[in-house]
Design an enzyme around this catalytic site. Structure first.
Site, mmCIF file in Angstrom:
data_model
loop_
_atom_site.group_PDB
_atom_site.id
_atom_site.type_symbol
_atom_site.label_atom_id
_atom_site.label_comp_id
_atom_site.label_asym_id
_atom_site.label_seq_id
_atom_site.Cartn_x
_atom_site.Cartn_y
_atom_site.Cartn_z
ATOM 1 C CG ASN A 1 -7.513 -1.636 5.597
ATOM 2 O OD1 ASN A 1 -6.720 -1.182 6.408
ATOM 3 N ND2 ASN A 1 -7.779 -1.028 4.450
ATOM 4 C CD GLU B 1 -4.629 4.693 0.847
ATOM 5 O OE1 GLU B 1 -5.186 5.711 1.310
ATOM 6 O OE2 GLU B 1 -4.087 3.827 1.557
ATOM 7 C CG ASP C 1 -0.013 4.382 6.634
ATOM 8 O OD1 ASP C 1 0.044 4.018 5.440
ATOM 9 O OD2 ASP C 1 -1.074 4.775 7.159
ATOM 10 C CG HIS C 2 0.137 -0.056 4.569
ATOM 11 N ND1 HIS C 2 -0.632 -1.147 4.903
ATOM 12 C CD2 HIS C 2 -0.686 1.022 4.658
ATOM 13 C CE1 HIS C 2 -1.864 -0.756 5.186
ATOM 14 N NE2 HIS C 2 -1.925 0.567 5.027
ATOM 15 C CE1 TYR D 1 -6.680 0.478 1.190
ATOM 16 C CE2 TYR D 1 -7.782 1.863 -0.431
ATOM 17 C CZ TYR D 1 -7.238 1.695 0.828
ATOM 18 O OH TYR D 1 -7.258 2.725 1.736
ATOM 19 C CG ASP E 1 -4.376 -2.184 3.122
ATOM 20 O OD1 ASP E 1 -4.694 -2.893 4.099
ATOM 21 O OD2 ASP E 1 -4.407 -0.942 3.138
ATOM 22 C CG ASN F 1 -1.818 1.233 1.270
ATOM 23 O OD1 ASN F 1 -1.401 2.344 0.935
ATOM 24 N ND2 ASN F 1 -3.058 1.055 1.684
#
Length: 268
Positions: free
Chosen positions: A157, A36, A258-259, A109, A155, A9
């Site tokens: 989540n 993303e 942040d990934h 995603y 991702d 991501n």
């Protein structure tokens, strides 16, 4: 033959194209799946990535939000995508690799789900749950085709296991690790007997993260991570994974996502 597959991501591919190029230089994956990307197809940095050796690129993007892209050194036989929850969001790509025996790579995603884990008052969380249910129904239809060679990355989540989060007890009511999300992910995994490649190399009782919040002043010292990014394979590929790494160091690169990227090698 070995095939190296990476998922990341990137949280805006145009903003972080230099980081994508760095990962490519260091890992040289055969297939790189990005989530993303946050741009329309025409704004995707095709030129830079083709210069890096990826002649085969599938992009499913939208302006400013979401979006996925799959880059490959292996030609595609077919590219398609699914429209989940009739939202029109660009959250999925499927690419059939033109290689001996064939292989289908799903790049996902999954919606993050917002902050409140109650679908009655949080439409984002309701959307997330509906999305995962649709994924399960999609793959449930392939239950009898267990020899299909498929890889699912992205991702997702959801951090399904106790040690996929920094504190199982404290995150039970936090979106990404709630019991309802974990139950739905387990149903999805069972729908096609998906094999969790990352946990083939890191035992379930050891901590394993791929995401660290921007909110932490010192994310590395706090190390309050979650495993939100995944690589799964179907039973036909269950014996092929030979290595897996989470590039945690990439979370510390300048202007990082942040990934962290997750990289696995399959020996076919």
């Amino acid at each position: 033959m070995d095939i190296k597959i990476a998922t990341w991501n990137i949280n805006s591919v145009r903003l972080r194209i230099n980081l994508v190029e760095r990962l490519i230089a260091e890992e040289s994956p055969d297939v790189l799946c990005l989530q993303e990307i946050k741009c329309i197809n025409d704004a995707f940095p095709l030129k830079a990535l083709k210069a890096a050796g990826y002649e085969h690129i599938a992009v499913h993007g939208q302006k400013g939000y979401h979006g996925v892209a799959t880059l490959s050194r292996i030609p595609f036989k077919k590219v398609d995508s699914m429209n989940f929850c009739e939202k029109g969001d660009c959250r999925h790509l499927a690419t059939d690799l033109d290689m001996p025996g064939g292989m289908r790579v799903h790049n996902f995603y999954v919606p993050a789900g917002g902050d409140e884990p109650d679908p009655e008052i949080n439409p984002k969380f309701a959307h997330k749950l509906a999305f995962v249910r649709e994924m399960t129904r999609l793959y449930d239809g392939h239950r009898t085709k267990s020899q299909n060679r498929m890889v699912l990355v992205g991702d997702l989540n959801i951090a399904p296991l106790e040690h996929d989060v920094w504190s199982h007890k404290q995150l039970l009511k936090v979106v990404s690790h709630t019991p309802v999300e974990v139950a739905l992910m387990n149903e999805l995994i069972a729908s096609h007997d998906w094999v969790d490649v990352m946990r083939r190399f890191v035992p379930d009782n050891e901590k394993l993260y791929s995401w660290w919040s921007y909110r932490a002043k010192d994310w590395l010292a706090a190390d309050r991570g979650r495993r939100l990014d995944h690589i799964w394979v179907t039973p036909a590929l269950a014996d092929t994974p030979v290595s897996m790494t989470v590039r945690k160091d990439a979370r510390g690169w300048e202007r990082a996502s942040d990934h962290a990227p997750v990289v696995a090698t399959l020996r076919l």
